[in-house]
Design a protein around this motif. Structure first.
Motif, PDB file in Angstrom:
ATOM      1  N   ALA A 172       0.826  -1.208   0.000  1.00 10.51           N
ATOM      2  CA  ALA A 172       0.000   0.000   0.000  1.00 10.51           C
ATOM      3  C   ALA A 172       0.856   1.252   0.000  1.00 10.51           C
ATOM      4  O   ALA A 172       2.036   1.234   0.366  1.00 10.51           O
ATOM      5  CB  ALA A 172      -0.921  -0.009   1.225  1.00 10.51           C
ATOM      6  N   ASN A 173       0.248   2.339  -0.430  1.00 11.90           N
ATOM      7  CA  ASN A 173       0.864   3.671  -0.359  1.00 11.90           C
ATOM      8  C   ASN A 173       2.208   3.744  -1.084  1.00 11.90           C
ATOM      9  O   ASN A 173       3.171   4.308  -0.576  1.00 11.90           O
ATOM     10  CB  ASN A 173       1.042   4.100   1.103  1.00 11.90           C
ATOM     11  CG  ASN A 173      -0.270   4.119   1.851  1.00 11.90           C
ATOM     12  OD1 ASN A 173      -1.293   4.539   1.308  1.00 11.90           O
ATOM     13  ND2 ASN A 173      -0.238   3.659   3.107  1.00 11.90           N
ATOM     14  N   GLN A 174       2.245   3.130  -2.251  1.00 11.06           N
ATOM     15  CA  GLN A 174       3.460   3.200  -3.055  1.00 11.06           C
ATOM     16  C   GLN A 174       3.522   4.526  -3.817  1.00 11.06           C
ATOM     17  O   GLN A 174       2.538   4.951  -4.429  1.00 11.06           O
ATOM     18  CB  GLN A 174       3.511   2.038  -4.047  1.00 11.06           C
ATOM     19  CG  GLN A 174       3.721   0.680  -3.377  1.00 11.06           C
ATOM     20  CD  GLN A 174       5.097   0.587  -2.738  1.00 11.06           C
ATOM     21  OE1 GLN A 174       6.110   0.647  -3.413  1.00 11.06           O
ATOM     22  NE2 GLN A 174       5.114   0.425  -1.432  1.00 11.06           N
ATOM     23  N   ALA A 175       4.672   5.169  -3.750  1.00 14.35           N
ATOM     24  CA  ALA A 175       4.845   6.430  -4.469  1.00 14.35           C
ATOM     25  C   ALA A 175       4.860   6.176  -5.970  1.00 14.35           C
ATOM     26  O   ALA A 175       5.394   5.165  -6.433  1.00 14.35           O
ATOM     27  CB  ALA A 175       6.140   7.106  -4.039  1.00 14.35           C
ATOM     28  N   PRO A 176       4.274   7.058  -6.756  1.00 14.55           N
ATOM     29  CA  PRO A 176       4.308   6.881  -8.207  1.00 14.55           C
ATOM     30  C   PRO A 176       5.728   7.030  -8.739  1.00 14.55           C
ATOM     31  O   PRO A 176       6.557   7.719  -8.137  1.00 14.55           O
ATOM     32  CB  PRO A 176       3.396   8.003  -8.726  1.00 14.55           C
ATOM     33  CG  PRO A 176       3.447   9.049  -7.660  1.00 14.55           C
ATOM     34  CD  PRO A 176       3.577   8.293  -6.360  1.00 14.55           C
ATOM     35  N   PRO A 177       6.024   6.384  -9.847  1.00 13.26           N
ATOM     36  CA  PRO A 177       7.379   6.523 -10.408  1.00 13.26           C
ATOM     37  C   PRO A 177       7.621   7.953 -10.863  1.00 13.26           C
ATOM     38  O   PRO A 177       6.685   8.669 -11.234  1.00 13.26           O
ATOM     39  CB  PRO A 177       7.362   5.555 -11.599  1.00 13.26           C
ATOM     40  CG  PRO A 177       5.920   5.421 -11.966  1.00 13.26           C
ATOM     41  CD  PRO A 177       5.163   5.525 -10.675  1.00 13.26           C
ATOM     42  N   PRO A 178       8.868   8.389 -10.817  1.00  9.95           N
ATOM     43  CA  PRO A 178       9.174   9.762 -11.260  1.00  9.95           C
ATOM     44  C   PRO A 178       8.935   9.902 -12.751  1.00  9.95           C
ATOM     45  O   PRO A 178       9.043   8.929 -13.506  1.00  9.95           O
ATOM     46  CB  PRO A 178      10.663   9.912 -10.913  1.00  9.95           C
ATOM     47  CG  PRO A 178      11.188   8.510 -10.904  1.00  9.95           C
ATOM     48  CD  PRO A 178      10.075   7.657 -10.402  1.00  9.95           C
ATOM     49  N   PRO A 179       8.617  11.084 -13.219  1.00  6.67           N
ATOM     50  CA  PRO A 179       8.395  11.288 -14.657  1.00  6.67           C
ATOM     51  C   PRO A 179       9.691  11.120 -15.442  1.00  6.67           C
ATOM     52  O   PRO A 179      10.786  11.395 -14.941  1.00  6.67           O
ATOM     53  CB  PRO A 179       7.877  12.727 -14.734  1.00  6.67           C
ATOM     54  CG  PRO A 179       8.420  13.391 -13.503  1.00  6.67           C
ATOM     55  CD  PRO A 179       8.437  12.324 -12.443  1.00  6.67           C
ATOM     56  N   MET A 180       9.567  10.651 -16.681  1.00  8.34           N
ATOM     57  CA  MET A 180      10.736  10.491 -17.539  1.00  8.34           C
ATOM     58  C   MET A 180      11.136  11.842 -18.105  1.00  8.34           C
ATOM     59  O   MET A 180      10.304  12.576 -18.635  1.00  8.34           O
ATOM     60  CB  MET A 180      10.439   9.526 -18.679  1.00  8.34           C
ATOM     61  CG  MET A 180      10.282   8.088 -18.268  1.00  8.34           C
ATOM     62  SD  MET A 180      10.143   7.001 -19.726  1.00  8.34           S
ATOM     63  CE  MET A 180       9.712   5.446 -18.954  1.00  8.34           C
ATOM     64  N   THR A 181      12.394  12.158 -17.985  1.00  8.70           N
ATOM     65  CA  THR A 181      12.952  13.365 -18.582  1.00  8.70           C
ATOM     66  C   THR A 181      14.212  12.984 -19.345  1.00  8.70           C
ATOM     67  O   THR A 181      14.665  11.831 -19.301  1.00  8.70           O
ATOM     68  CB  THR A 181      13.295  14.404 -17.505  1.00  8.70           C
ATOM     69  OG1 THR A 181      14.385  13.897 -16.696  1.00  8.70           O
ATOM     70  CG2 THR A 181      12.094  14.697 -16.607  1.00  8.70           C
ATOM     71  N   ALA A 182      14.796  13.945 -20.015  1.00  2.00           N
ATOM     72  CA  ALA A 182      16.053  13.682 -20.727  1.00  2.00           C
ATOM     73  C   ALA A 182      17.159  13.272 -19.776  1.00  2.00           C
ATOM     74  O   ALA A 182      18.092  12.559 -20.164  1.00  2.00           O
ATOM     75  CB  ALA A 182      16.468  14.917 -21.520  1.00  2.00           C
ATOM     76  N   GLN A 183      17.062  13.699 -18.511  1.00  5.38           N
ATOM     77  CA  GLN A 183      18.085  13.362 -17.522  1.00  5.38           C
ATOM     78  C   GLN A 183      17.814  12.043 -16.821  1.00  5.38           C
ATOM     79  O   GLN A 183      18.737  11.425 -16.273  1.00  5.38           O
ATOM     80  CB  GLN A 183      18.189  14.472 -16.464  1.00  5.38           C
ATOM     81  CG  GLN A 183      18.749  15.791 -16.969  1.00  5.38           C
ATOM     82  CD  GLN A 183      17.747  16.570 -17.796  1.00  5.38           C
ATOM     83  OE1 GLN A 183      16.544  16.537 -17.524  1.00  5.38           O
ATOM     84  NE2 GLN A 183      18.234  17.273 -18.815  1.00  5.38           N
ATOM     85  N   THR A 184      16.552  11.581 -16.814  1.00  6.35           N
ATOM     86  CA  THR A 184      16.204  10.371 -16.063  1.00  6.35           C
ATOM     87  C   THR A 184      15.705   9.239 -16.943  1.00  6.35           C
ATOM     88  O   THR A 184      15.333   8.189 -16.423  1.00  6.35           O
ATOM     89  CB  THR A 184      15.109  10.687 -15.027  1.00  6.35           C
ATOM     90  OG1 THR A 184      13.910  11.111 -15.707  1.00  6.35           O
ATOM     91  CG2 THR A 184      15.569  11.787 -14.076  1.00  6.35           C
ATOM     92  N   PHE A 185      15.691   9.434 -18.267  1.00  4.33           N
ATOM     93  CA  PHE A 185      15.139   8.401 -19.149  1.00  4.33           C
ATOM     94  C   PHE A 185      15.847   7.070 -18.917  1.00  4.33           C
ATOM     95  O   PHE A 185      17.073   6.986 -18.992  1.00  4.33           O
ATOM     96  CB  PHE A 185      15.287   8.805 -20.607  1.00  4.33           C
ATOM     97  CG  PHE A 185      14.603   7.871 -21.556  1.00  4.33           C
ATOM     98  CD1 PHE A 185      13.270   8.049 -21.881  1.00  4.33           C
ATOM     99  CD2 PHE A 185      15.286   6.795 -22.113  1.00  4.33           C
ATOM    100  CE1 PHE A 185      12.622   7.179 -22.751  1.00  4.33           C
ATOM    101  CE2 PHE A 185      14.653   5.922 -22.979  1.00  4.33           C
ATOM    102  CZ  PHE A 185      13.315   6.114 -23.308  1.00  4.33           C
TER     103      PHE A 185
END
Length: 403
Positions: free
Chosen positions: A128-141
């Motif tokens: 439960a209460n899992q944080a959503p994954p971070p958004p994909m960016t050019a730095q985190t793809f």
């Protein structure tokens, strides 16, 4: 040894074996990630083992540096055979297109396994209460394990740019050729080759030394240590192809390089004593010393193993040839398979090395079977390896690949 002897076609079997070994070692390397001490960083957090951590560290010292050295060698070979246009078309088809085609498949499998692993570790119910994954960016793809294809494309583009800028590599190449002759003439080549990487690692912010060269698997701008470390290996292989008689020097000094590699690895592990796997090393003299030791180990292993292959694996051996042909496919698709097996063995009560053996062995059985049934005799084999083999093919090697 004459130049003709070194340039004989069977020499390429040795180099191709090094390339294949580097890729296949990656399967066991990723299989070890669920058994590392410390907090969970992988699909599951299984039985921890200091011995598995040591294997993880040693395997990661040399496998990708050796791969990029061979990629540089075969890359220039392909360019000389096919010209710039043919080289670009070939690399886009066999490096660029697989990156685009296999990335969605790998990403889907990785995400599915992480969800499955979380459910299994939580007793069969989603946490439960899992944080959503971070958004994909050019730095985190997330390039995943296919980052090596992206980096290869960058290196190929750089090599072609150097040729275009006044033929710095291939027309005005005497200074580089002379430097290569000096490097390989003595057993101290590793010292010069390691210097750029040692500097890069010592200046790398938040360096986690158990992980060696920081993996450029996130973002489209690779970190400087990876660019310098793997770029040096690629450039060395590229220039080595200009003077293939220098392969004899690498073969001659392989015992010295391997002895140095073992000693340097022990020194690295001693320096790492007391440093947590998940904690970056503090700035200062200890970091600089470890960066120098590690960089020397990278190049001692790479030259030593390449020289040993040139000494003992020059003949074509059908079993090694088959596995070498399969290695590209295996590496492209292995990660979700390894992760799924790690989740499957998680409930099993057994020591870490037993589980690691089950995961690695099971993955190789599945991946080799998929290669034989789905790839070797199909259009996929022609796409990835340059040739589709009939089911009753005469013995013969496939074209050497740069990846």
């Amino acid at each position: 040894m004459t130049t003709d002897q070194v340039q004989a076609p069977e020499r390429l079997h040795a180099l191709d074996a090094v390339r294949a070994g580097a890729l296949l070692l990656g399967v066991a390397f990723h299989a070890s990630l669920s058994f590392l001490p410390g907090p969970q960083i992988w699909v599951v957090r299984d039985v921890e083992s200091g011995g598995v951590l040591d294997f993880f560290f040693v395997a990661h010292i040399f496998r990708m540096a050796a791969f990029f050295l061979i990629a540089g060698f075969f890359g220039r070979m392909l360019l000389e055979r096919r010209g710039t246009g043919g080289f670009v078309r070939n690399r886009l088809a066999r490096i660029g297109l697989p990156l685009l085609a296999f990335w969605p498949i790998a990403m889907f499998g990785i995400v599915a396994c992480f969800i499955w692993g979380a459910v299994v570790m939580n007793g069969g119910t989603p946490p439960a209460n899992q944080a959503p994954p971070p958004p994909m960016t050019a730095q985190t793809f997330p390039l995943t394990h296919l980052w090596f294809l992206y980096l290869l494309l960058l290196f190929y583009a750089g090599a072609l740019a150097l040729r275009a800028l006044g033929r710095l590599v291939d027309r005005v190449g005497e200074p580089a050729d002379g430097a290569m002759r000096l490097l390989t003439a003595t057993p101290f080549a590793a010292v010069a080759l390691a210097a750029p990487l040692a500097i890069a690692l010592s200046m790398q912010p938040l360096w986690f030394p158990w992980g060696g060269i920081p993996t450029p698997d996130k973002g489209f701008l690779p970190n400087s240590a990876a660019l310098i470390g793997f770029g040096t290996a690629f450039a060395f292989g590229w220039l080595l192809h200009r003077q293939q008689d220098l392969l004899g020097d690498i073969r001659r000094w392989f015992p010295v390089h391997l002895v140095a590699a073992l000693a340097l690895t022990v020194a690295c592990l001693w320096q790492l004593g007391g440093i947590s796997f998940v904690v970056p090393i503090a700035e200062g003299g200890a970091k600089t010393a470890l960066a120098c030791t590690y960089a020397l180990a990278v190049w001692s292993w790479t030259l030593g193993l390449t020289g040993a292959a040139l000494r003992f694996l020059t003949r074509e051996r059908p079993a090694i040839r088959y596995v070498a042909d399969a290695s590209y496919w295996i590496y492209l698709v292995h990660l979700p398979v390894v992760m799924a097996l790690q989740v499957l063995v998680y409930p099993v009560q057994a020591p870490a090395f037993v589980k690691l053996t089950l995961v690695t062995g099971g993955a190789f059985l599945i991946l080799l079977a998929s290669y034989h049934l789905l790839v070797r005799h199909s259009w996929i084999g022609k796409w990835l390896n340059g040739r589709k083999l009939p089911w009753r093919a005469a013995r013969g090697g496939m074209e050497m690949q740069a990846a």
